[in-house]
Design an enzyme around this catalytic site. Sequence first.
Site, PDB file in Angstrom:
ATOM      1  N   GLN A  22      46.877  14.511 -15.226  1.00 33.12           N
ATOM      2  CA  GLN A  22      45.802  14.942 -15.167  1.00 33.12           C
ATOM      3  C   GLN A  22      44.524  13.906 -15.518  1.00 33.12           C
ATOM      4  O   GLN A  22      44.279  14.089 -16.782  1.00 33.12           O
ATOM      5  CB  GLN A  22      45.802  16.351 -16.185  1.00 33.12           C
ATOM      6  CG  GLN A  22      44.525  17.159 -16.334  1.00 33.12           C
ATOM      7  CD  GLN A  22      44.496  18.126 -15.486  1.00 33.12           C
ATOM      8  OE1 GLN A  22      45.342  18.790 -14.731  1.00 33.12           O
ATOM      9  NE2 GLN A  22      43.323  18.225 -14.662  1.00 33.12           N
ATOM     10  N   PHE A  23      44.264  13.337 -14.802  1.00 31.39           N
ATOM     11  CA  PHE A  23      43.058  12.227 -15.170  1.00 31.39           C
ATOM     12  C   PHE A  23      41.801  12.944 -15.628  1.00 31.39           C
ATOM     13  O   PHE A  23      41.236  12.235 -16.581  1.00 31.39           O
ATOM     14  CB  PHE A  23      42.744  11.243 -13.898  1.00 31.39           C
ATOM     15  CG  PHE A  23      41.764  11.737 -12.889  1.00 31.39           C
ATOM     16  CD1 PHE A  23      40.478  11.635 -12.933  1.00 31.39           C
ATOM     17  CD2 PHE A  23      42.240  12.568 -12.058  1.00 31.39           C
ATOM     18  CE1 PHE A  23      39.447  12.123 -12.225  1.00 31.39           C
ATOM     19  CE2 PHE A  23      41.275  13.181 -10.993  1.00 31.39           C
ATOM     20  CZ  PHE A  23      39.877  12.772 -11.157  1.00 31.39           C
ATOM     21  N   THR A  24      41.606  14.149 -15.327  1.00 28.99           N
ATOM     22  CA  THR A  24      40.200  14.748 -15.964  1.00 28.99           C
ATOM     23  C   THR A  24      40.353  14.982 -17.427  1.00 28.99           C
ATOM     24  O   THR A  24      39.306  15.118 -18.178  1.00 28.99           O
ATOM     25  CB  THR A  24      39.995  15.980 -15.235  1.00 28.99           C
ATOM     26  OG1 THR A  24      41.225  16.990 -15.540  1.00 28.99           O
ATOM     27  CG2 THR A  24      39.527  15.940 -13.889  1.00 28.99           C
TER      28      THR A  24
END
Length: 146
Positions: free
Chosen positions: A78-80
């Site tokens: 989950q890079f966000t």
Amino acid sequence: MRVVLQRSKEANVKVENKVVGSISKGFLLLVGITHEDNTDDAAVLAEKIVNLRVFEDEHGKMNHSLLDVKGEILSVSQFTLYGDCRKGRRPNFMNAAKPEQALAIYEVFNTLLKEKGVQVQTGQFGAMMDVSLVNDGPVTLILESK
């Protein structure tokens, strides 16, 4: 490294309407990696997560770990989680690690969890995913390696 941990009764992740990972009792982990992270960060969080006492004992107290209850993990990249929303109206993702670095650390993290005796399912790194969760509690915690 940043992980949003959600205690789950069940969770799954789909890519293009196909389930690629599914668990029952355990943790859904949303895993974010920044450019400053390395395998030491993965080791710190893997150790913390499997031993975190957030499952109830017979008296309703949070005294049992994932290992104690033989729970499972659904790990989703989950890079966000490293999105910076302080300025403007569009998140800035400059703090997120580049995909090659993030993938390497994410894979080490999942391997370390498995080596601790936990069943680990994953999403598909870099893909658009649909994540479903029945949050148990709800219990949601944010863990950081730094």
